[in-house]
Design a protein around this motif. Structure first.
Motif, PDB file in Angstrom:
ATOM      1  N   GLN A   1      59.237  -4.535  81.458  1.00 37.35           N
ATOM      2  CA  GLN A   1      59.272  -2.843  82.545  1.00 37.35           C
ATOM      3  C   GLN A   1      59.514  -1.951  80.855  1.00 37.35           C
ATOM      4  O   GLN A   1      60.332  -2.332  79.643  1.00 37.35           O
ATOM      5  CB  GLN A   1      60.489  -2.882  83.377  1.00 37.35           C
ATOM      6  N   VAL A   2      59.010  -1.317  81.258  1.00 42.28           N
ATOM      7  CA  VAL A   2      59.311   0.255  79.967  1.00 42.28           C
ATOM      8  C   VAL A   2      59.977   1.085  81.051  1.00 42.28           C
ATOM      9  O   VAL A   2      60.044   2.040  82.386  1.00 42.28           O
ATOM     10  CB  VAL A   2      57.832   0.739  79.479  1.00 42.28           C
ATOM     11  N   GLN A   3      61.007   2.233  80.588  1.00 42.78           N
ATOM     12  CA  GLN A   3      61.754   3.579  80.659  1.00 42.78           C
ATOM     13  C   GLN A   3      61.840   4.371  80.275  1.00 42.78           C
ATOM     14  O   GLN A   3      61.551   3.924  79.162  1.00 42.78           O
ATOM     15  CB  GLN A   3      63.229   2.732  81.022  1.00 42.78           C
ATOM     16  N   LEU A   4      61.490   5.505  81.313  1.00 36.86           N
ATOM     17  CA  LEU A   4      61.606   6.424  80.313  1.00 36.86           C
ATOM     18  C   LEU A   4      62.399   7.593  80.984  1.00 36.86           C
ATOM     19  O   LEU A   4      63.129   8.113  81.725  1.00 36.86           O
ATOM     20  CB  LEU A   4      60.261   7.258  80.347  1.00 36.86           C
ATOM     21  N   VAL A   5      63.609   7.820  80.011  1.00 41.24           N
ATOM     22  CA  VAL A   5      64.853   8.498  80.028  1.00 41.24           C
ATOM     23  C   VAL A   5      64.392  10.072  79.943  1.00 41.24           C
ATOM     24  O   VAL A   5      64.768  10.200  78.729  1.00 41.24           O
ATOM     25  CB  VAL A   5      65.902   8.272  80.036  1.00 41.24           C
ATOM     26  N   GLU A   6      63.811  11.276  80.549  1.00 45.17           N
ATOM     27  CA  GLU A   6      64.403  12.496  79.973  1.00 45.17           C
ATOM     28  C   GLU A   6      65.865  12.885  79.904  1.00 45.17           C
ATOM     29  O   GLU A   6      66.375  12.470  80.914  1.00 45.17           O
ATOM     30  CB  GLU A   6      63.889  13.417  80.555  1.00 45.17           C
ATOM     31  N   SER A   7      66.341  14.679  79.470  1.00 45.14           N
ATOM     32  CA  SER A   7      67.053  15.264  79.578  1.00 45.14           C
ATOM     33  C   SER A   7      67.080  16.232  78.673  1.00 45.14           C
ATOM     34  O   SER A   7      65.864  16.543  78.322  1.00 45.14           O
ATOM     35  CB  SER A   7      68.156  14.588  78.234  1.00 45.14           C
ATOM     36  N   GLY A   8      67.976  17.095  78.902  1.00 47.81           N
ATOM     37  CA  GLY A   8      67.279  18.727  78.536  1.00 47.81           C
ATOM     38  C   GLY A   8      67.331  19.721  78.954  1.00 47.81           C
ATOM     39  O   GLY A   8      67.407  21.121  78.707  1.00 47.81           O
ATOM     40  N   GLY A   9      67.327  19.043  80.372  1.00 43.92           N
ATOM     41  CA  GLY A   9      66.864  20.720  81.317  1.00 43.92           C
ATOM     42  C   GLY A   9      68.427  21.030  81.308  1.00 43.92           C
ATOM     43  O   GLY A   9      69.285  21.139  81.396  1.00 43.92           O
ATOM     44  N   GLY A  10      68.117  22.178  82.166  1.00 47.44           N
ATOM     45  CA  GLY A  10      69.018  23.323  82.968  1.00 47.44           C
ATOM     46  C   GLY A  10      68.370  24.168  83.070  1.00 47.44           C
ATOM     47  O   GLY A  10      67.031  24.835  83.470  1.00 47.44           O
ATOM     48  N   SER A  11      69.624  25.694  83.307  1.00 49.57           N
ATOM     49  CA  SER A  11      69.123  27.077  83.987  1.00 49.57           C
ATOM     50  C   SER A  11      69.733  27.865  83.323  1.00 49.57           C
ATOM     51  O   SER A  11      70.489  27.534  82.109  1.00 49.57           O
ATOM     52  CB  SER A  11      69.963  27.229  84.848  1.00 49.57           C
ATOM     53  N   VAL A  12      68.174  28.383  82.655  1.00 44.56           N
ATOM     54  CA  VAL A  12      68.138  29.332  81.355  1.00 44.56           C
ATOM     55  C   VAL A  12      67.684  31.053  81.912  1.00 44.56           C
ATOM     56  O   VAL A  12      66.494  31.361  82.790  1.00 44.56           O
ATOM     57  CB  VAL A  12      67.262  28.916  79.954  1.00 44.56           C
TER      58      VAL A  12
ATOM     59  N   LEU B   1      64.642  26.006  75.227  1.00 50.28           N
ATOM     60  CA  LEU B   1      65.732  24.890  75.935  1.00 50.28           C
ATOM     61  C   LEU B   1      65.129  23.657  74.717  1.00 50.28           C
ATOM     62  O   LEU B   1      63.411  23.401  74.379  1.00 50.28           O
ATOM     63  CB  LEU B   1      65.544  24.329  77.578  1.00 50.28           C
ATOM     64  N   ARG B   2      65.434  22.495  74.234  1.00 46.29           N
ATOM     65  CA  ARG B   2      64.743  21.015  73.969  1.00 46.29           C
ATOM     66  C   ARG B   2      64.675  20.153  74.919  1.00 46.29           C
ATOM     67  O   ARG B   2      65.980  19.696  74.875  1.00 46.29           O
ATOM     68  CB  ARG B   2      65.412  21.330  72.653  1.00 46.29           C
ATOM     69  N   LEU B   3      64.230  19.638  75.487  1.00 43.88           N
ATOM     70  CA  LEU B   3      63.998  18.264  75.750  1.00 43.88           C
ATOM     71  C   LEU B   3      63.764  17.009  75.445  1.00 43.88           C
ATOM     72  O   LEU B   3      62.466  17.261  74.070  1.00 43.88           O
ATOM     73  CB  LEU B   3      62.515  18.065  76.984  1.00 43.88           C
ATOM     74  N   SER B   4      64.003  16.429  75.488  1.00 42.91           N
ATOM     75  CA  SER B   4      64.154  14.762  74.949  1.00 42.91           C
ATOM     76  C   SER B   4      63.842  13.515  75.912  1.00 42.91           C
ATOM     77  O   SER B   4      63.782  13.773  77.637  1.00 42.91           O
ATOM     78  CB  SER B   4      65.200  14.333  74.199  1.00 42.91           C
ATOM     79  N   CYS B   5      63.150  12.891  75.395  1.00 32.22           N
ATOM     80  CA  CYS B   5      62.395  11.292  76.433  1.00 32.22           C
ATOM     81  C   CYS B   5      62.720   9.912  75.944  1.00 32.22           C
ATOM     82  O   CYS B   5      61.510  10.118  74.661  1.00 32.22           O
ATOM     83  CB  CYS B   5      61.154  12.017  76.576  1.00 32.22           C
TER      84      CYS B   5
END
Length: 120
Positions: free
Chosen positions: A1-12, A18-22
């Protein structure tokens, strides 16, 4: 199984960045490409930017060209989306996508998404 986890979102606010990461993890034999999609409220999911494993030949939606930059770290199986000059119309849930091969063959995987809200 493969997992993808995003981060970096928010309110601006409009004009901010903004910089998103995965980060991709799991039993990945080979990674072919990674991409970012987004889905605004009441709209269909749309392509934002993509990057092949080689890192050559990134593609962008017309709506983000010149403002967004996709990049990747192959050693970390991570892709980034640098978003500058954000506009209210960029408000959406941003999803990471990866085309990878595992023991089960070549498949597309998706993250759960990270919310980006651009509002004054």
């Amino acid at each position: 199984q493969v997992q993808l986890v995003e981060s970096g979102g928010g309110s601006v606010q409009p004009g901010d960045s903004l910089r998103l990461s995965c980060a991709a993890s799991g039993r990945i034999i080979r990674r072919y490409s990674m991409a970012w999609f987004r889905q605004a409220p009441g709209k269909e999911r749309e392509f934002v930017a993509g990057i092949p494993y080689s890192g050559v030949g990134m593609t962008y939606a017309d709506s983000v060209k010149g403002r967004f930059t996709i990049s990747g770290d192959n050693a970390q199986n991570t892709v980034y989306l640098q978003m500058n000059s954000l506009k209210p119309e960029d408000t959406a849930v941003y999803y990471c996508n990866a085309e990878v091969s595992t023991a089960n063959g070549i498949m597309d995987y998706w993250g759960k998404g990270t919310l980006v809200t651009v509002s004054s």
